[in-house]
Write an enzyme that holds these catalytic residues in place. Structure first.
Site, PDB file in Angstrom:
ATOM      1  N   HIS A 157       0.770  -1.152   0.038  1.00  0.00           N
ATOM      2  CA  HIS A 157       0.143  -0.159  -0.178  1.00  0.00           C
ATOM      3  C   HIS A 157       0.898   1.354   0.161  1.00  0.00           C
ATOM      4  CE1 HIS A 157      -3.068  -2.820   1.187  1.00  0.00           C
ATOM      5  NE2 HIS A 157      -3.917  -1.920   0.832  1.00  0.00           N
ATOM      6  N   LYS A 161      -0.446   4.794   4.685  1.00  0.00           N
ATOM      7  CA  LYS A 161      -1.170   3.736   5.432  1.00  0.00           C
ATOM      8  C   LYS A 161      -0.698   3.474   6.892  1.00  0.00           C
ATOM      9  CE  LYS A 161      -3.641  -0.752   4.767  1.00  0.00           C
ATOM     10  NZ  LYS A 161      -4.996  -0.120   5.206  1.00  0.00           N
TER      11      LYS A 161
END
Length: 271
Positions: A157, A161
């Site tokens: 990600h 995050k």
């Protein structure tokens, strides 16, 4: 049937703005409320303007109690503390609550389960239709192959995050564990460092990557003797999560109170 009136939690964030755009594109839905942390400098801003749509005259507010009676449901991609609060509010008011929040603790999960006695709650670590199909496939493959095939889950990600492994990785791990008939929390390996020794047969391993602006990439790897099967999903736009959440909201409107998953929404429980 009349339009379903929705309130978006975390309306000033990336997912919140994406949800507002998605609602505007869906004739069966109407944005009726937009929530943000009461301390946010965005309080009072027009939700449509923030989402790049032009004014829609729905102002961001910090108190959901002021609008809860005017909506049919809450769509929530926020943080655990906020999500449990919204779940309690949904239960008290008898509303639909769609939860895409990740990083929930066991205590948070218990609070949501309790709220689902009076609210229709759909909760998933990933609202994408494709990811939930991937989870069903991972469950089926894990059930079909024996323990000579090791299961590893790889996810990547963007660098902002805040939780790891991702909620989606855990969703996929749980699906694989169910296929094997084991408890994920008893057989998961979340990290490896130093002299770990040989891999234990039957464990489900996780590897986490973070960097750049990656929306989300997940692979479930079944590594056996001399062969490997990889199931992969790559998200290219957050809109896929918004569309899935809104699909879930429309489905939830006709359900009885309870805690549901995207597998329920898509009819994949017995896949």
């Amino acid at each position: 049937m009349s339009e379903m009136r929705l309130m978006v939690a975390g309306a000033g964030g990336r997912m919140g703005r994406t949800l507002i755009k998605a609602i505007a594109d869906n004739k069966g839905l109407k944005l009726t409320g937009a929530l943000e942390d009461a301390r946010s400098p965005l309080i009072g801003w027009d939700a449509g303007t923030l989402a790049g749509l032009g004014e829609n005259h729905v102002k961001l507010m910090g108190d959901p109690a002021k609008v809860i009676d005017q909506v049919d449901g809450i769509v929530d991609f926020t943080i655990p503390a906020a999500t449990t609060s919204y779940a309690a509010l949904a239960a008290k008011a008898g509303k639909v609550h769609i939860i895409g929040t990740t990083g929930l603790s066991a205590d948070d999960e218990a609070k949501i389960k309790d709220a689902a006695k009076k609210a229709v709650i759909v909760k998933s670590g990933n609202m994408s239709l494709g990811v939930n199909l991937l989870a069903a496939l991972a469950k089926r493959v894990a059930k079909t192959l024996d323990n000579s095939f090791d299961i590893e889950i790889l996810e990547m990600h963007h660098n902002q995050k805040i939780d790891a492994p991702s909620g989606t990785a855990l969703l996929l791990g749980k699906a694989a564990a169910e296929g094997r008939g084991i408890a994920l929390d008893q057989r998961s390996v979340m990290s490896r460092e130093g002299h770990t020794g040989a891999r234990k047969q039957g464990d489900i391993g996780f590897a986490t990557l973070r960097g750049g602006t990656v929306v989300g990439e997940h692979s479930v790897i079944f590594a056996g003797p001399a062969e490997r099967i990889e199931l992969t999903h790559r998200a290219e736009d957050r809109m896929i999560f918004a569309r899935g959440a809104l699909h879930a909201a429309l489905w939830a409107r006709d359900q009885k109170p309870g805690l549901y998953s995207m597998a329920d929404v898509l009819g994949l429980q017995n896949f």
